[in-house]
Design an enzyme around this catalytic site. Structure first.
Site, PDB file in Angstrom:
ATOM      1  N   CYS A  84       0.844  -1.201   0.000  1.00 55.35           N
ATOM      2  CA  CYS A  84       0.000   0.000   0.000  1.00 55.35           C
ATOM      3  C   CYS A  84       0.878   1.249   0.000  1.00 55.35           C
ATOM      4  O   CYS A  84       1.950   1.256   0.588  1.00 55.35           O
ATOM      5  CB  CYS A  84      -0.870  -0.028   1.263  1.00 55.35           C
ATOM      6  SG  CYS A  84      -1.901   1.413   1.517  1.00 55.35           S
ATOM      7  N   GLN A 290     -10.220  18.735   9.613  1.00 54.94           N
ATOM      8  CA  GLN A 290      -8.920  18.093   9.821  1.00 54.94           C
ATOM      9  C   GLN A 290      -9.098  16.627  10.206  1.00 54.94           C
ATOM     10  O   GLN A 290      -9.945  16.306  11.045  1.00 54.94           O
ATOM     11  CB  GLN A 290      -8.156  18.827  10.924  1.00 54.94           C
ATOM     12  CG  GLN A 290      -7.792  20.259  10.570  1.00 54.94           C
ATOM     13  CD  GLN A 290      -6.584  20.351   9.651  1.00 54.94           C
ATOM     14  OE1 GLN A 290      -6.092  19.353   9.163  1.00 54.94           O
ATOM     15  NE2 GLN A 290      -6.114  21.563   9.412  1.00 54.94           N
ATOM     16  N   GLU A 340     -11.706  32.964   2.269  1.00 54.60           N
ATOM     17  CA  GLU A 340     -11.530  31.624   1.688  1.00 54.60           C
ATOM     18  C   GLU A 340     -12.223  31.608   0.323  1.00 54.60           C
ATOM     19  O   GLU A 340     -13.275  32.200   0.150  1.00 54.60           O
ATOM     20  CB  GLU A 340     -12.169  30.586   2.632  1.00 54.60           C
ATOM     21  CG  GLU A 340     -12.364  29.210   2.074  1.00 54.60           C
ATOM     22  CD  GLU A 340     -11.056  28.522   1.735  1.00 54.60           C
ATOM     23  OE1 GLU A 340     -10.911  28.126   0.566  1.00 54.60           O
ATOM     24  OE2 GLU A 340     -10.182  28.388   2.615  1.00 54.60           O
ATOM     25  N   CYS A 415       1.793  23.086   5.385  1.00 58.41           N
ATOM     26  CA  CYS A 415       1.819  21.620   5.227  1.00 58.41           C
ATOM     27  C   CYS A 415       2.904  21.212   4.237  1.00 58.41           C
ATOM     28  O   CYS A 415       2.937  20.072   3.782  1.00 58.41           O
ATOM     29  CB  CYS A 415       0.453  21.100   4.787  1.00 58.41           C
ATOM     30  SG  CYS A 415      -0.118  21.775   3.214  1.00 58.41           S
TER      31      CYS A 415
END
Length: 461
Positions: A84, A290, A340, A415
């Site tokens: 995987c 999240q 946003e 991130c």
């Protein structure tokens, strides 16, 4: 000057000592100065390696046998780990994973941002780095007339059919995926076939509130009319009392995108709820939320600490999503403005503000780089700007808009260490300095790392 040929050829069997590790978790060893990248190799190990790809300046190898093992090597607890592609670091001790992520941030700051001499703290890890994901979405296929579920094999669309569980997702999510598959199989609901674009059941998604334990099942189908769908819903709701919502999402397109545009509530509530700290969130089938709320709390606590709010500040939260950071900030700030580009996220942000009785946060739809100059023209002067951009980082026009607004502090939640470092360089050239960076491990067993940077306007010191 004569070109030097690489010292190895494809299919050569060699002995290699690993000296380093890449940000993707591959071991790095050198033959006469020529680097070879080998998945699953750890620094300090000696191994037999088969050369599988030779390029001019570097090559790739396959680990055949470990001759000398690192003390940091562990046996992966997942039975399909090497098939995987979901996790990349299960063969590595958790201590080493955290060190690797800290070094990844340090190296990016040095090489890309040319920023050195600032504290990059030890990565904040988890006490238990397993079973942390609150959401799973798994493809459904058919094999020998039976429905199977499982993640794709690395670099393919073949399902790993002996995958009984995923040990980084919550146990209830595992159990419910298995239940939906088993009931659908018994009722004769067909699996989607990618090549013929026939069949019905494409994916099963399960979302769970980590604090509330409320669960939502999303059944993703190729067409809206599904025989025996009502019986499927009946069986699930009678057997699993924790299920609060069952949604059908219809995706009729030939696409790798999981969710289609149309969703329909089949049973229960449209939302499930969860909490991060004192803030409550409503989560729908399509909400961005999240996947590791325990570490999200660590990340946002650090962002709040770096914002140094006293209750008098005006704060802008760019890339605010469903308002997760905004609502944390609003507890300590005078006023928060969130922006946003995704309209549905702003609707969720407004609903979450209302849900928590927070009235000092306002949310706007738009691209941050376009909204910021407009706000500046309106006379808005933020004391603090918090940014949490996607992996590609901030647009340069947005960074320039921030520099022109001259907030005393910027908190950058990232991130991607590479784009963080690139953007910090631009901010430093624009009159700011990076004080410190805190890596946070949001996704244990994978190569991903989040980081929070505290940035200050030089002239406001």
């Amino acid at each position: 000057m004569a070109k030097t040929a690489p010292p190895v050829k494809k299919n050569d069997m060699i002995e290699l000592t690993f000296e380093d590790i890449t940000h993707e978790g591959a071991g790095v060893g050198k033959i006469n100065g020529y680097p070879l990248f080998v998945p699953y190799g750890l620094p300090g190990e000696k191994a037999k390696v088969k050369v599988i790809n030779v390029k001019k300046n570097f090559g790739f190898g396959k680990l055949m046998e470990t001759l000398h093992e690192s003390e940091e090597r562990v046996t992966p607890p997942c039975n399909v780990y090497y098939k995987c592609g979901g996790c990349q670091l299960q063969h590595m001790s958790y201590k080493m994973q955290l060190e690797m992520k800290q070094n990844q941030v340090k190296n990016a700051l040095k090489k890309i941002g040319h920023i050195e001499g600032i504290p990059v703290h030890e990565t904040i890890g988890m006490d238990d780095p397993w079973r942390y994901r609150n959401k799973v979405q798994i493809p459904v296929r058919s094999k020998d007339g039976e429905l199977i579920t499982g993640f794709y094999r690395k670099r393919s669309h073949d399902i790993i059919d002996d995958m009984e569980r995923c040990i980084i997702t919550g146990e209830i999510n595992d159990r419910l995926v298995g239940a939906v598959r088993e009931i659908a199989n018994r009722l004769g609901i067909s699996a989607y076939d990618e090549s013929s674009h026939q069949g019905i059941l494409r994916h099963i998604m399960v979302r769970t509130g980590q604090v509330t334990k409320e669960t939502m099942i999303v059944i993703i189908t190729r067409k809206e009319k599904v025989p025996e769908l009502n019986r499927l819903v009946d069986e699930i709701t009678k057997t699993y009392p924790e299920v609060k919502s069952i949604v059908q999402n219809v995706n009729p397109e030939r696409t790798n995108v999981i969710l289609g545009k149309k969703s329909k509530l089949l049973w229960g509530d449209e939302y499930i709820y969860d909490k991060i700290g004192d803030i409550r969130f409503a989560i729908s089938a399509k909400s961005f939320y999240q996947v590791n709320p325990l570490q999200t709390k660590q990340l946002y606590d650090k962002a709040l600490e770096y914002a140094s709010l006293t209750g008098e500040e005006t704060v802008i939260d760019a890339y605010c999503g469903i308002g997760t950071i905004s609502l944390f900030l609003a507890q300590k700030a005078k006023k928060v403005y969130g922006v946003e580009v995704v309209p549905e996220a702003i609707s969720d942000a407004k609903a979450n503000a209302k849900l928590n009785g927070i009235d000092n946060a306002e949310f706007f739809v738009g691209e941050a780089e376009k909204v910021m100059p407009w706000w500046k023209a309106q006379g808005l002067r933020p004391d603090v700007i918090v940014v949490d951009p996607p992996r590609k980082g901030c647009e340069e026009s947005f960074l320039q808009a921030m520099i022109e607004m001259k907030p005393k502090r910027i908190v950058y939640v990232s991130c991607n260490p590479s784009t963080l470092s690139r953007d910090l360089r631009i901010l430093e050239d624009g009159g700011y300095e990076t004080n410190e960076v805190q890596p946070v491990d949001m996704f244990p067993q994978t190569t991903h790392v989040e980081a929070v940077a505290r940035i200050q306007l030089k002239e406001s010191k």
